[in-house]
Motif scaffolding. Structure first.
Motif, PDB file in Angstrom:
ATOM      1  N   TYR A  89       0.988  -1.364   0.003  1.00  0.00           N
ATOM      2  CA  TYR A  89       0.083   0.026  -0.086  1.00  0.00           C
ATOM      3  C   TYR A  89       1.107   1.085  -0.018  1.00  0.00           C
ATOM      4  O   TYR A  89       0.723   1.943  -0.725  1.00  0.00           O
ATOM      5  CB  TYR A  89      -0.751   0.005   1.196  1.00  0.00           C
ATOM      6  CG  TYR A  89      -2.145  -0.942   1.237  1.00  0.00           C
ATOM      7  CD1 TYR A  89      -2.596  -1.457   0.155  1.00  0.00           C
ATOM      8  CD2 TYR A  89      -2.771  -0.899   2.471  1.00  0.00           C
ATOM      9  CE1 TYR A  89      -3.736  -2.508   0.112  1.00  0.00           C
ATOM     10  CE2 TYR A  89      -4.013  -1.626   2.699  1.00  0.00           C
ATOM     11  CZ  TYR A  89      -4.454  -2.451   1.479  1.00  0.00           C
ATOM     12  OH  TYR A  89      -5.459  -3.309   1.676  1.00  0.00           O
ATOM     13  N   THR A 145      -9.880  -8.084  -5.279  1.00  0.00           N
ATOM     14  CA  THR A 145      -9.498  -6.749  -5.254  1.00  0.00           C
ATOM     15  C   THR A 145      -7.901  -6.698  -5.361  1.00  0.00           C
ATOM     16  O   THR A 145      -7.093  -5.780  -5.892  1.00  0.00           O
ATOM     17  CB  THR A 145      -9.955  -5.774  -4.400  1.00  0.00           C
ATOM     18  OG1 THR A 145      -9.991  -6.175  -3.031  1.00  0.00           O
ATOM     19  CG2 THR A 145     -11.562  -5.433  -4.599  1.00  0.00           C
ATOM     20  N   THR A 146      -7.159  -7.255  -4.472  1.00  0.00           N
ATOM     21  CA  THR A 146      -5.818  -7.296  -4.108  1.00  0.00           C
ATOM     22  C   THR A 146      -5.059  -7.520  -5.411  1.00  0.00           C
ATOM     23  O   THR A 146      -4.142  -7.048  -5.950  1.00  0.00           O
ATOM     24  CB  THR A 146      -5.306  -8.092  -2.764  1.00  0.00           C
ATOM     25  OG1 THR A 146      -5.891  -7.640  -1.958  1.00  0.00           O
ATOM     26  CG2 THR A 146      -3.848  -7.911  -2.846  1.00  0.00           C
ATOM     27  N   LEU A 153      -5.313  -5.191  -8.125  1.00  0.00           N
ATOM     28  CA  LEU A 153      -4.360  -4.127  -7.883  1.00  0.00           C
ATOM     29  C   LEU A 153      -3.011  -4.613  -8.354  1.00  0.00           C
ATOM     30  O   LEU A 153      -2.254  -3.671  -8.513  1.00  0.00           O
ATOM     31  CB  LEU A 153      -4.431  -3.893  -6.105  1.00  0.00           C
ATOM     32  CG  LEU A 153      -3.438  -2.736  -5.751  1.00  0.00           C
ATOM     33  CD1 LEU A 153      -4.039  -1.267  -6.228  1.00  0.00           C
ATOM     34  CD2 LEU A 153      -3.240  -2.643  -4.404  1.00  0.00           C
ATOM     35  N   THR A 189      -3.048  -4.259 -12.064  1.00  0.00           N
ATOM     36  CA  THR A 189      -2.939  -2.937 -12.602  1.00  0.00           C
ATOM     37  C   THR A 189      -1.385  -2.073 -12.419  1.00  0.00           C
ATOM     38  O   THR A 189      -0.911  -1.567 -13.118  1.00  0.00           O
ATOM     39  CB  THR A 189      -3.746  -1.978 -11.402  1.00  0.00           C
ATOM     40  OG1 THR A 189      -5.159  -2.498 -11.483  1.00  0.00           O
ATOM     41  CG2 THR A 189      -3.939  -0.548 -11.803  1.00  0.00           C
ATOM     42  N   TYR A 190      -0.510  -2.619 -11.247  1.00  0.00           N
ATOM     43  CA  TYR A 190       0.874  -2.008 -11.276  1.00  0.00           C
ATOM     44  C   TYR A 190       1.783  -2.883 -12.010  1.00  0.00           C
ATOM     45  O   TYR A 190       2.706  -2.208 -12.426  1.00  0.00           O
ATOM     46  CB  TYR A 190       1.108  -1.882  -9.655  1.00  0.00           C
ATOM     47  CG  TYR A 190       0.614  -0.609  -9.099  1.00  0.00           C
ATOM     48  CD1 TYR A 190       1.371   0.379  -9.288  1.00  0.00           C
ATOM     49  CD2 TYR A 190      -0.668  -0.709  -8.302  1.00  0.00           C
ATOM     50  CE1 TYR A 190       0.533   1.774  -8.274  1.00  0.00           C
ATOM     51  CE2 TYR A 190      -1.380   0.359  -7.936  1.00  0.00           C
ATOM     52  CZ  TYR A 190      -0.355   1.656  -8.061  1.00  0.00           C
ATOM     53  OH  TYR A 190      -1.016   2.781  -7.471  1.00  0.00           O
ATOM     54  N   GLU A 232      -7.470   2.507  -6.158  1.00  0.00           N
ATOM     55  CA  GLU A 232      -8.016   1.364  -6.006  1.00  0.00           C
ATOM     56  C   GLU A 232      -7.755   0.901  -4.334  1.00  0.00           C
ATOM     57  O   GLU A 232      -8.416   0.052  -4.034  1.00  0.00           O
ATOM     58  CB  GLU A 232      -7.401   0.177  -6.941  1.00  0.00           C
ATOM     59  CG  GLU A 232      -7.959   0.327  -8.320  1.00  0.00           C
ATOM     60  CD  GLU A 232      -6.988  -0.774  -9.126  1.00  0.00           C
ATOM     61  OE1 GLU A 232      -6.506  -1.860  -8.747  1.00  0.00           O
ATOM     62  OE2 GLU A 232      -6.490  -0.446 -10.348  1.00  0.00           O
ATOM     63  N   ILE A 233      -6.563   1.563  -3.831  1.00  0.00           N
ATOM     64  CA  ILE A 233      -6.277   1.200  -2.718  1.00  0.00           C
ATOM     65  C   ILE A 233      -7.533   1.122  -1.436  1.00  0.00           C
ATOM     66  O   ILE A 233      -7.536   0.246  -0.885  1.00  0.00           O
ATOM     67  CB  ILE A 233      -4.950   1.966  -2.179  1.00  0.00           C
ATOM     68  CG1 ILE A 233      -3.900   1.381  -2.863  1.00  0.00           C
ATOM     69  CG2 ILE A 233      -4.584   1.657  -0.722  1.00  0.00           C
ATOM     70  CD1 ILE A 233      -2.539   2.274  -2.722  1.00  0.00           C
TER      71      ILE A 233
END
Lengths: 249, 44
Positions: free
Chosen positions: A61, A126-127, A130, A133-134, A164-165
């Motif tokens: 995060y 969702t993790t 994420l 995405t990165y 998104e975090i």
């Protein structure tokens, strides 16, 4: 005559201090997490995974937030200092690795507590999103173009991706989830955890944060040197081309 | 200790990855630092 010097040193007193703090904290986490802290009433020894899983998630995060802040600084600063862009890139690289480690440790923990390595649970899904995405962000950084083009397009993506975090963090509250709610940052201030467990967890967070800081400081120096080499090679190629054309004339 | 294999896998994989990352970063830094002039390294 201008004599160039080539010092092979990348570390500085600051990075050495941060590195020493990271090593000391990590040693505490291993000893405390595996041998000193008690078993959990419900989870038994499986709770020992928490001392690694929570700090890696925190660092992931933090890394993505640092990427977003550095990207905003690059976009908003008048000089568009490439240092901001390199910090953003270095932080995202470290964040992706820590996010993958979080998913791996969570998966092994899930196998013990839920009976499955993976479930399409809101927090896990969702993790994973994420992380993807990165990985995409890093892929965009690897595309061709000038340093300014790289910085601009990746800064825009970083500012969108960081949104998104909150979704990942609050997914356990927004939807029905297998994943437990926050134990320390629960909001009511009542932390139901043994003192030695909480201390080891906090030392773990500090240790992993120091590791992150050390990695980002070194990695952004590596990126600075790569950029400098690229520019030197480009200058040399342009000089050679100019000499060639003057010879032909 | 219950679930020793899982716990060892978590600790082992995490610290192996971190050490590998540190070693790779240091090696890359040293290799590049010997080729890049000090004027391009503000920390020297």
């Amino acid at each position: 005559m201008n004599v160039q010097t080539f010092n092979a040193r990348v570390a500085t007193p600051t990075t050495r201090l941060v590195g020493a703090m990271a090593i000391a904290s990590m040693a505490w986490v291993v000893l405390g997490g595996l041998f000193v802290t008690p078993k959990d009433v419900d989870q038994g020894d499986a709770v020992r995974i928490m001392y690694v899983h929570v700090p890696t998630a925190w660092v992931a995060y933090l890394a993505f937030i640092v990427t977003a802040v550095a990207s905003a600084c690059w976009l908003l600063s008048r000089k568009h200092s490439m240092g901001f862009d390199r910090v953003a890139g270095a932080s995202a690289e470290v964040g992706v690795i820590f996010m993958a480690m979080t998913l791996l440790s969570g998966s092994l923990w899930g196998r013990i507590t839920w009976g499955a390595f993976w479930a399409w649970d809101p927090r896990l899904t969702t993790t994973a999103f994420l992380l993807v995405t990165y990985i995409g962000y890093l892929a965009v950084r690897g595309l061709g173009g000038s340093l300014e083009q790289r910085a601009r397009r990746s800064a825009v993506i970083a500012l969108l991706a960081v949104l998104e975090i909150p979704l990942v963090h609050f997914s356990v509250l927004l939807w029905r989830s297998l994943h437990q709610n926050a134990s320390v940052l629960s909001g009511d201030g009542d932390i139901k955890m043994d003192g030695s467990m909480l201390t080891t967890l906090l030392v773990g967070v500090i240790g992993f944060t120091c590791t992150f800081a050390w990695l980002v400081m070194h990695r952004q120096r590596v990126l600075a040197m790569q950029d400098a080499m690229e520019m030197t090679q480009l200058d040399a190629a342009l000089r050679e081309r100019a000499n060639e054309s003057s010879r032909l004339k | 200790m219950d679930h020793l294999g899982f716990i060892a896998a978590v600790y082992g994989s995490t610290f192996v990855v971190i050490v590998a990352l540190v070693v790779r970063t240091v090696a890359q830094g040293r290799a590049l630092a010997s080729k890049v002039a000090d004027k391009d390294k503000p920390w020297t």
